[in-house]
Motif scaffolding. Sequence first.
Motif: not given
Length: 273
Positions: A177-206
Motif C-alpha cells: 500500500d504505497e510503500p515508497f510514497a514517503a521516500l525521496d525520489a532517488l531512494t524510491r527509484e532504487r527500491l522500485q528496481d529492487d522490488l521489481r527484481r524481488v517480484g520476478t524472483e519470488s514468483g508471488r502474485t503482487a
Amino acid sequence: MSSINALAEGIAAPGRPTGKGSIRIRQVAHRYGRGEDALTAVGPIDLDVPPGEFLVLVGASGCGKSTLLRLIAGFETATQGSIEVSGTAPAPGRTAGMVFQQPRLFPWKTVGGNVDLALKYAGVRRDQRAVRRGELLHRVGLGETAHRRIWEISGGQQQRVAIARALAAEHSLLLLDEPFAALDALTRERLQDDLRRVGTESGRTAVFVTHSADEAVFLGSRIVVLTKRPGRIALDLPVDLPRSGVDADELRAAPEFAALRREVGLAVKAAAT
C-alpha cells in the motif's frame, strides 16, 4: 518486435485466474456508515488476477485503492460481493504478506530481530531462522545489516526490512500500500528496481497501490486504473514490457515505456473527473 522487447527473450505470459496466489473478485462493493451517512468507497468491481501477476492499482486520492487492498487482505469484509484468494475467503495475516506506507517495525529490535519475529509467526523453526533471515535480507539488499538497530538505518532501508518481513511467510500473495510514497525520489527509484527484481524472483502474485503512473508502468505486469469514488475500473491494461533481462534505466528511457506512462496518466486524469 519492439525495440524494448528485443532486449529480453520473453514476456511473462498471462496465467489462469485460479490456483495458488490467484484473486477472484465478483461484484465487490464496500460502504462505510449506514443510512443517509453511508459512503460507498469502492465498487462494484469484478476482477480476476492470475498467479504470478504483478497488478498495480492506480488512481487519484480517495478512489478506493487502499480499501480494495484491505478487502483482499481480509482486514475488512466487503459490504457486497465476494473475494477469493487461492480459492478461499481472505483471512488477516494468513492470506498475504503486507507492506504499508510506513515500515511499522519494532524499534527496540535489530533488523534481524524484526525479520526473526516474522519468521516465528510464520512457523519457521528456531534452528532454521538464521539461514532464512540471511536469505531474506540478502534478497532485499541488506545482507550486512542484521545486527543494526532500526534507528541506525535509513528510511529506505527500513522499508526494505518491511518487505523482507512480508516475504518471511510463504504466502503466495504480496500486498503493498504505497510503500515508497514517503521516500525521496532517488531512494524510491532504487527500491522500485529492487522490488521489481524481488517480484520476478519470488514468483508471488503482487498487488501494489500507487498514485504514480510512472511507478505503475515500471512495476506492473498489469495496471488497473480506478475512477473517483466509488472506485470502479476505468482501465485494465496489460503491460507488454520485459520483466527481466533489461537494465532499469534503459527500460525507463524506452519509447514504449513513455507511451504506456502517458496512457495511464491520461486515464487517471480522466477517471478523476
